[in-house]
Write an enzyme that holds these catalytic residues in place. Sequence first.
Site, short mmCIF file in Angstrom:
data_model
loop_
_atom_site.label_atom_id
_atom_site.label_comp_id
_atom_site.label_asym_id
_atom_site.label_seq_id
_atom_site.Cartn_x
_atom_site.Cartn_y
_atom_site.Cartn_z
N ASP A 1 -0.05 -5.13 3.62
CA ASP A 1 1.14 -4.48 4.17
C ASP A 1 1.01 -2.96 4.11
OD1 ASP A 1 4.17 -4.66 4.83
OD2 ASP A 1 4.05 -3.22 3.21
N THR B 1 0.81 -1.24 0.00
CA THR B 1 0.00 0.00 0.00
C THR B 1 0.84 1.28 0.00
OG1 THR B 1 -0.12 0.06 2.41
CG2 THR B 1 -1.88 -1.13 1.29
N TRP B 2 2.11 1.17 -0.36
CA TRP B 2 2.95 2.38 -0.41
C TRP B 2 2.43 3.30 -1.53
CZ3 TRP B 2 8.34 2.64 -3.09
CH2 TRP B 2 8.93 3.88 -2.82
N GLN C 1 11.27 -8.31 5.63
CA GLN C 1 10.69 -7.79 4.39
C GLN C 1 11.80 -7.09 3.60
OE1 GLN C 1 7.63 -4.33 3.26
NE2 GLN C 1 6.65 -5.92 4.47
N TYR D 1 9.40 -7.25 -1.32
CA TYR D 1 8.65 -6.04 -1.70
C TYR D 1 9.05 -5.55 -3.09
CZ TYR D 1 12.51 -2.90 0.08
OH TYR D 1 13.69 -2.24 0.31
N TYR E 1 3.91 5.53 5.16
CA TYR E 1 3.21 5.69 3.87
C TYR E 1 2.16 6.79 3.95
CZ TYR E 1 5.40 1.13 2.92
OH TYR E 1 6.30 0.10 2.76
P1 NAP Z 1 5.32 -2.75 -6.97
O1 NAP Z 1 4.31 -3.54 -6.26
O2 NAP Z 1 6.56 -3.41 -7.45
O3 NAP Z 1 4.68 -1.99 -8.21
C1 NAP Z 1 3.55 -1.17 -8.10
C2 NAP Z 1 3.23 -0.62 -9.48
O4 NAP Z 1 2.84 -1.72 -10.34
C3 NAP Z 1 2.08 0.35 -9.46
O5 NAP Z 1 2.37 1.35 -10.40
C4 NAP Z 1 0.88 -0.50 -9.89
O6 NAP Z 1 -0.11 0.27 -10.58
C5 NAP Z 1 1.55 -1.45 -10.87
N1 NAP Z 1 0.82 -2.72 -10.94
C6 NAP Z 1 0.32 -3.45 -9.91
N2 NAP Z 1 -0.23 -4.59 -10.36
C7 NAP Z 1 -0.10 -4.59 -11.70
C8 NAP Z 1 -0.48 -5.49 -12.73
N3 NAP Z 1 -1.10 -6.65 -12.45
N4 NAP Z 1 -0.20 -5.16 -14.02
C9 NAP Z 1 0.45 -4.01 -14.31
N5 NAP Z 1 0.84 -3.11 -13.37
C10 NAP Z 1 0.58 -3.41 -12.09
O7 NAP Z 1 5.79 -1.50 -6.06
P2 NAP Z 1 5.93 -1.08 -4.55
O8 NAP Z 1 4.72 -0.35 -4.13
O9 NAP Z 1 7.25 -0.42 -4.46
O10 NAP Z 1 6.07 -2.44 -3.72
C11 NAP Z 1 4.98 -3.16 -3.20
C12 NAP Z 1 4.79 -2.95 -1.72
O11 NAP Z 1 5.95 -3.34 -0.98
C13 NAP Z 1 4.64 -1.48 -1.29
O12 NAP Z 1 3.39 -0.94 -1.67
C14 NAP Z 1 4.88 -1.57 0.19
O13 NAP Z 1 3.75 -2.09 0.85
C15 NAP Z 1 6.05 -2.57 0.21
N6 NAP Z 1 7.38 -1.89 0.23
C16 NAP Z 1 8.14 -2.05 1.37
C17 NAP Z 1 9.38 -1.43 1.44
C18 NAP Z 1 10.20 -1.59 2.69
O14 NAP Z 1 11.21 -0.90 2.84
N7 NAP Z 1 9.84 -2.48 3.58
C19 NAP Z 1 9.87 -0.65 0.37
C20 NAP Z 1 9.07 -0.54 -0.78
C21 NAP Z 1 7.84 -1.18 -0.83
P3 NAP Z 1 -1.47 0.76 -9.87
O15 NAP Z 1 -1.12 1.21 -8.49
O16 NAP Z 1 -1.94 1.84 -10.77
O17 NAP Z 1 -2.42 -0.41 -9.84
#
Ligand code: NAP
Length: 286
Positions: free
Chosen positions: A51, A24-25, A166, A194, A56
């Site tokens: 998550d 949900t970032w 994570q 992630y 966020y």
């Molecule tokens: P991600 O999940 O790698 O990518 C998100 C992007 O992909 C968004 O632009 C989304 O678009 C797009 N998307 C999602 N599903 C799709 C699909 N089926 N087809 C095409 N495009 C798709 O990025 P992230 O947000 O960096 O990582 C995921 C999660 O990990 C975060 O939200 C957070 O909860 C966690 N995180 C944790 C840390 C840490 O330090 N612990 C760091 C970074 C992230 P839409 O939103 O427009 O659907």
Amino acid sequence: MSEKLAKRRFGPLNAEVVTVGQGTWEIEASDRREAIKALQKGIALGMTHIDTAEMYGAGRSEEIVAEAIAGKRDEIFLVSKVLPSNASRKGTVAACEKSLKRLKTDRLDCYLLHWRGQYKLSDTIEAFEELKLAGKILSWGVSNFDEEDLDEALAIAGEGKIACNQVLYHLKERAIEHAVIPWCEKHSVAVVGYSPFGSRGGFPSASSAAGKVLQKIADEHSATPYQIALAFLTRHESTFTIPKAANPKHAADNAVGGHLKLTDEDLQRIDGAFPLGRRPSSLPMI
Ligand code: NAP
């Protein structure tokens, strides 16, 4: 549909958790109603591992999650994180209580230290244990911890206490396969990958050689390259992944990735197209 989603034990916990959950970032940056619809669609399809983090949107992501899970709290495996700048003995407890308030719940299933900061790890862990005793969290874990950090956490807490680590994990960034995954599997710690799509704009381009390999495998499974990526990233006995989708169609697509089975040959082709590479000097993180 939901029963088809793969689940596995979450580290040392007795809980079985879906391997493909929801991140949900920056979800707060999208249209609020669509974002809530996306999370609810994901939940309806079985992606009940959610998550979030106090960081966020400075708490706004947690408020959106609260709205999305209203009336369904017991179905959800809810995870949030304390910022390192709040992770003192008292600050961790206070931060958790604020997260609970924003999430409109009385407990978190797992509470993580977002990354290592200036406070002693033993202070943060003591606070986690206090929160556990109070029933405000059911387990705790860490994030962005390399092997040495994990050794330190284990020395403080003992076996069976660290629920998860994570860490960054996507097709073009497989560094955790060198030491973090083996360490976590040895000590029954769940690995939550992630940014499975390389975060914003990091997904392999369809016109690249590797992107074409991915597309071919996707075609053979009547799937999308994104779904293939999710299946690849959850192939280990310890790995989970948390794609973020503010678009309900993306959420629905991601749920399919949670029950796709890749063959050994598929795995070899993906491994060849997106090679592991050498172990970097420090663990990559976003
Ligand atoms: P991600 O999940 O790698 O990518 C998100 C992007 O992909 C968004 O632009 C989304 O678009 C797009 N998307 C999602 N599903 C799709 C699909 N089926 N087809 C095409 N495009 C798709 O990025 P992230 O947000 O960096 O990582 C995921 C999660 O990990 C975060 O939200 C957070 O909860 C966690 N995180 C944790 C840390 C840490 O330090 N612990 C760091 C970074 C992230 P839409 O939103 O427009 O659907």
